[in-house]
Design an enzyme around this catalytic site. Structure first.
Site, PDB file in Angstrom:
ATOM      1  N   GLY A  97     -40.801  31.534  59.951  1.00 24.95           N
ATOM      2  CA  GLY A  97     -40.652  31.504  61.396  1.00 24.95           C
ATOM      3  C   GLY A  97     -39.499  32.324  61.932  1.00 24.95           C
ATOM      4  O   GLY A  97     -39.687  33.181  62.797  1.00 24.95           O
ATOM      5  N   GLN A 151     -35.229  23.952  56.214  1.00 27.85           N
ATOM      6  CA  GLN A 151     -35.614  24.471  54.901  1.00 27.85           C
ATOM      7  C   GLN A 151     -34.768  25.663  54.489  1.00 27.85           C
ATOM      8  O   GLN A 151     -34.266  25.703  53.380  1.00 27.85           O
ATOM      9  CB  GLN A 151     -37.099  24.874  54.888  1.00 27.85           C
ATOM     10  N   GLY A 152     -34.649  26.652  55.367  1.00 21.22           N
ATOM     11  CA  GLY A 152     -33.956  27.863  54.963  1.00 21.22           C
ATOM     12  C   GLY A 152     -34.620  28.424  53.713  1.00 21.22           C
ATOM     13  O   GLY A 152     -35.816  28.690  53.705  1.00 21.22           O
ATOM     14  N   HIS A 212     -45.945  30.991  57.426  1.00 19.66           N
ATOM     15  CA  HIS A 212     -46.541  30.006  56.522  1.00 19.66           C
ATOM     16  C   HIS A 212     -46.997  28.777  57.297  1.00 19.66           C
ATOM     17  O   HIS A 212     -46.513  28.497  58.394  1.00 19.66           O
ATOM     18  CB  HIS A 212     -45.533  29.594  55.436  1.00 19.66           C
ATOM     19  N   GLU A 247     -47.612  24.656  58.072  1.00 24.44           N
ATOM     20  CA  GLU A 247     -46.675  23.530  58.172  1.00 24.44           C
ATOM     21  C   GLU A 247     -46.357  22.965  56.791  1.00 24.44           C
ATOM     22  O   GLU A 247     -47.243  22.785  55.961  1.00 24.44           O
ATOM     23  CB  GLU A 247     -47.283  22.422  59.028  1.00 24.44           C
ATOM     24  N   THR A 248     -45.075  22.660  56.578  1.00 26.73           N
ATOM     25  CA  THR A 248     -44.642  22.056  55.318  1.00 26.73           C
ATOM     26  C   THR A 248     -44.211  20.612  55.556  1.00 26.73           C
ATOM     27  O   THR A 248     -44.049  20.176  56.699  1.00 26.73           O
ATOM     28  CB  THR A 248     -43.434  22.818  54.723  1.00 26.73           C
ATOM     29  N   GLU A 249     -43.995  19.914  54.454  1.00 26.52           N
ATOM     30  CA  GLU A 249     -43.502  18.535  54.539  1.00 26.52           C
ATOM     31  C   GLU A 249     -42.192  18.479  55.313  1.00 26.52           C
ATOM     32  O   GLU A 249     -41.985  17.593  56.142  1.00 26.52           O
ATOM     33  CB  GLU A 249     -43.324  17.970  53.124  1.00 26.52           C
ATOM     34  N   GLU A 282     -36.759  33.430  54.068  1.00 26.98           N
ATOM     35  CA  GLU A 282     -36.195  32.920  55.319  1.00 26.98           C
ATOM     36  C   GLU A 282     -34.679  33.046  55.288  1.00 26.98           C
ATOM     37  O   GLU A 282     -34.064  33.198  54.220  1.00 26.98           O
ATOM     38  CB  GLU A 282     -36.618  31.457  55.515  1.00 26.98           C
TER      39      GLU A 282
END
Length: 191
Positions: free
Chosen positions: A151, A24-25, A12, A14-16, A86
């Site tokens: 990831g 995040q997990g 995915h 990039e996230t905040e 994830e």
């Protein structure tokens, strides 16, 4: 080495929380503007694959992967599979690495890689269970498949396919905005 069908793997965008260095997990965080741009770049890379090969597409149920898939797959149909989520990082989810270092200094000091850290989390999934979940999905694949996930999930999958040991797969890069093609035990990053 196992004989798996060809796989195209997309992490995915990039996230905040990626941008903040927050774990995040299986918690949720939306794509940043950069993450959206990465997904659009993946769409350019994936378009000829979808047109030429028309593989089935599997996507993690987590929102960041779903957001990426909707952009990167350009409207192509996909199925969601919970095995693509994830690694569950227990009490570390939502924390920054600095917060983990302050609260769990022994675990933080031993963790050389992100995979080490996430899989050592108290109340987390742990490596053996995570690895088994990834392997179960891989063994269920019957045809060349495009996967959009995460990831660390991708590191474990790529390591299994390429016949790497734990230390080697834990050191694999986790690029966003590219497509990893896995075939015949080898990996190629399409950028």
């Amino acid at each position: 080495m196992n004989d798996f069908p060809k796989i195209w793997f997309l992490r995915h965008g990039e996230t905040e929380w990626n941008a903040e260095g927050r774990i995040q997990g299986q918690m949720e965080s939306d794509l940043t503007e950069r993450g959206i741009a990465q997904a659009h770049h993946q769409a350019e890379l994936v378009r000829p694959i979808l047109q030429r090969e028309a593989p089935p597409c599997l996507v993690s149920p987590l929102r960041r992967a779903q957001q990426t898939a909707k952009i990167a797959l350009g409207g192509a149909a996909f199925d969601t599979d919970p095995r693509l989520a994830e690694v569950q990082a227990g009490v570390f989810q939502g924390l920054t690495r600095a917060e983990i270092a302050a609260t769990y200094p022994e675990i933080h000091a031993r963790a050389q890689t992100n995979l080490d850290l996430f899989c050592a989390a108290p109340e987390g999934e742990g490596y053996a269970t995570f690895h088994a979940r990834v392997l179960t999905l891989l063994q269920a694949l019957k045809a060349p498949t495009l996967i959009v996930a995460h990831g660390l999930w991708g590191q474990v999958m790529r390591g299994i396919i390429c016949g790497l040991d734990y230390d080697e797969l834990a050191d694999l890069p986790n690029e966003q905005g590219c497509v990893y093609r896995l075939e015949n035990g080898c990996e190629t990053a399409l950028r």
